[in-house]
Design a protein around this motif. Structure first.
Motif: not given
Length: 255
Positions: A163-181
């Motif tokens: 569960t912790s790994a899923i949460e971390q990965t999902r939030l990391l995706i959001s953070m990275q997409l917020a400043s993609a370019i």
């Protein structure tokens, strides 16, 4: 679709600046087009050409690396979801409703990003706040597990880790997409391309061959920018991350 128009717009601008350079060369006084002046223009054009090639290549490489990272994170999340489902299944039959709800949630994510069976898809919401409610519910459920045996304690611990790994990965995706370019960087690169095409025009003569060459070069720059923008948005557009890992995960859940 917006990335297509941005790419087309940049290609058109590059072509216009190239043609403007061709006609500007005809209007310049002869003192501005003698050999030494042309040598200076050629040196500056070569410098800008080198800078543009280096930066465009770097940007395309970075955009592809970002795309590959997002693809890897989706695969990681899918794998951890299967592991979580297995851990809950081994914990006991009382987890069946939670497993079914987890599959429904993941199926809705799949439909949102890649489309449902009819091919329709909504605009994906990858903001950080979007999954918070689901993640909180999953946390609370795993924390509420009451293991009675050593085996159940082991599976409860594994479920908590997944569960912790899923949460971390999902939030990391959001953070990275917020400043993609970086848009200021894109504007600078496009301005270099326009200067370069104008310089090419100043060094050439107007004829069918040079116009065709300018058109091909403009297409190359526009398509390069299109690739950069598309690969920086891996869950929308033409180069969307494939859904294979997510589909396999959904088929494996609740077995």
């Amino acid at each position: 679709m917006a990335t297509v128009w941005v790419g087309v717009g940049v290609a058109v601008l590059a072509f216009v600046f190239g043609v403007a350079g061709l006609y500007l060369q005809k209007l310049l006084p002869e003192t501005h087009s003698v050999e030494k002046a042309r040598d200076m223009i050629g040196a500056i054009v070569g410098l800008v050409s080198l800078l543009l090639a280096l930066v465009l290549g770097t940007l395309i490489g970075s955009a592809y690396a970002f795309y590959a990272t997002e693809k890897s994170e989706i695969e990681t999340m899918a794998a951890k979801s299967v592991q979580l489902d297995l851990a809950l299944a081994e914990f006991g039959p009382e987890t069946a409703p939670a497993r079914a709800r987890m599959k429904e949630t993941l199926q809705s994510v799949r439909d949102m990003v890649w489309g449902d069976s009819s091919g329709a898809s909504a605009m994906p919401d990858f903001s950080v706040s979007a999954p918070i409610q689901h993640l909180r519910e999953m946390d609370e459920y795993v924390a509420s597990l009451d293991p009675k045996t050593p085996a159940q304690r082991q599976f409860a611990s594994a479920a908590a880790a997944d569960t912790s790994a899923i949460e971390q990965t999902r939030l990391l995706i959001s953070m990275q997409l917020a400043s993609a370019i970086s848009w200021p960087l894109v504007v600078i690169v496009v301005s270099w391309a326009l200067i370069l095409f104008c310089g090419f025009g100043l060094l050439s003569r107007v004829n069918g061959t040079t116009l065709a060459a300018v058109a091909l070069g403009a297409f190359a720059v526009g398509s390069a920018l299109f690739l950069i923008l598309e690969l920086s948005h891996p869950f929308t557009g033409f180069f969307r991350v494939p859904s294979g890992a997510f589909d396999q995960m959904l088929r494996a859940l609740n077995k």
